[in-house]
Scaffold this active site. Structure first.
Site, PDB file in Angstrom:
ATOM      1  N   GLU A 131      17.229  10.809 -68.524  1.00 39.03           N
ATOM      2  CA  GLU A 131      17.905  12.109 -68.640  1.00 39.03           C
ATOM      3  C   GLU A 131      17.826  12.669 -70.056  1.00 39.03           C
ATOM      4  O   GLU A 131      17.713  13.884 -70.233  1.00 39.03           O
ATOM      5  CB  GLU A 131      19.355  12.007 -68.166  1.00 39.03           C
ATOM      6  CG  GLU A 131      19.503  11.646 -66.691  1.00 39.03           C
ATOM      7  CD  GLU A 131      18.752  12.551 -65.722  1.00 39.03           C
ATOM      8  OE1 GLU A 131      18.451  13.707 -66.047  1.00 39.03           O
ATOM      9  OE2 GLU A 131      18.451  12.083 -64.608  1.00 39.03           O
ATOM     10  N   CYS A 141       7.016  11.838 -64.978  1.00 39.45           N
ATOM     11  CA  CYS A 141       5.731  11.215 -65.257  1.00 39.45           C
ATOM     12  C   CYS A 141       5.162  10.632 -63.968  1.00 39.45           C
ATOM     13  O   CYS A 141       5.918  10.220 -63.086  1.00 39.45           O
ATOM     14  CB  CYS A 141       5.929  10.105 -66.300  1.00 39.45           C
ATOM     15  SG  CYS A 141       4.417   9.277 -66.813  1.00 39.45           S
ATOM     16  N   CYS A 165       6.168   5.767 -71.480  1.00 46.50           N
ATOM     17  CA  CYS A 165       4.742   5.450 -71.568  1.00 46.50           C
ATOM     18  C   CYS A 165       4.211   6.108 -72.847  1.00 46.50           C
ATOM     19  O   CYS A 165       4.886   6.954 -73.439  1.00 46.50           O
ATOM     20  CB  CYS A 165       4.004   5.949 -70.324  1.00 46.50           C
ATOM     21  SG  CYS A 165       3.836   7.750 -70.226  1.00 46.50           S
TER      22      CYS A 165
END
Length: 185
Positions: A131, A141, A165
């Site tokens: 969040e 993603c 990531c």
């Protein structure tokens, strides 16, 4: 404006959970956190038909209360929804630096499993990071292991890792710099 995130307990939230969420944000995002404990229960957001709390109304109240920090993350125990979904684990306004997460459906007991404090905390940390990412402007993603992957089921939350990531981390850093909130050393 302070370069930190205010973590705001809405109603009663265990201190150790707030502390561990704060530590995760500081470690993964490089953003200092301060914790406000025990604001009011959000009766204004309760929907009697659904027996849940409207997360959008809670976000609106958090935005209006004003704060002197870079962003605000509400943490609450009750079950949250937005009108188009049955429930949400959390909600953020994209780019508004304001978010709320619920511990209600993150607890193993909700799924008829025995209580597991560590599992609850890991889920809460992932949800908070997710969040906060949204609140800075990140979208979902496609990498199922990235913390920014959409969690429509608790299994999604359990599967993903508790960090961004490489692509989302680069975007996160860019958004931080754009917002003039560089990570502290």
């Amino acid at each position: 404006m302070s370069k930190c995130v205010t973590i705001c307990a809405i109603g009663f939230v265990e201190e150790d959970i707030l502390d561990r969420i704060s530590g995760s944000i500081q470690e993964r995002c490089g953003i200092e956190c301060k914790i406000l404990r025990g604001t009011e229960n959000p009766q204004y957001a309760y929907d009697e038909r659904r027996c849940q709390y409207n997360s959008r109304l809670i976000l609106d109240r958090l935005l209006r209360c004003g704060h002197d920090t870079f962003g605000i993350l509400g943490v609450i125990q009750v079950d949250l929804f937005v009108p188009i979904f049955k429930y949400v684990y959390g909600l953020a306004l994209i780019g508004c630096q304001c978010a709320v997460i619920s511990l209600h459906r993150l607890r193993p007991q909700f799924y008829d499993h025995p209580p597991n404090r560590d599992l609850l905390v890991v889920r809460a940390q992932k949800t908070a990071l997710h969040e906060i990412g949204h609140s800075l402007g990140l979208t979902h993603c496609r990498d199922r292991r990235c913390v920014m992957y959409s969690s429509t089921r608790i299994a999604d939350t359990d599967f993903k890792q508790s960090h961004y990531c490489p692509t989302c981390l680069e975007l996160f850093t860019w958004h931080l710099e754009r917002c003039q909130a560089l990570p502290y050393p």
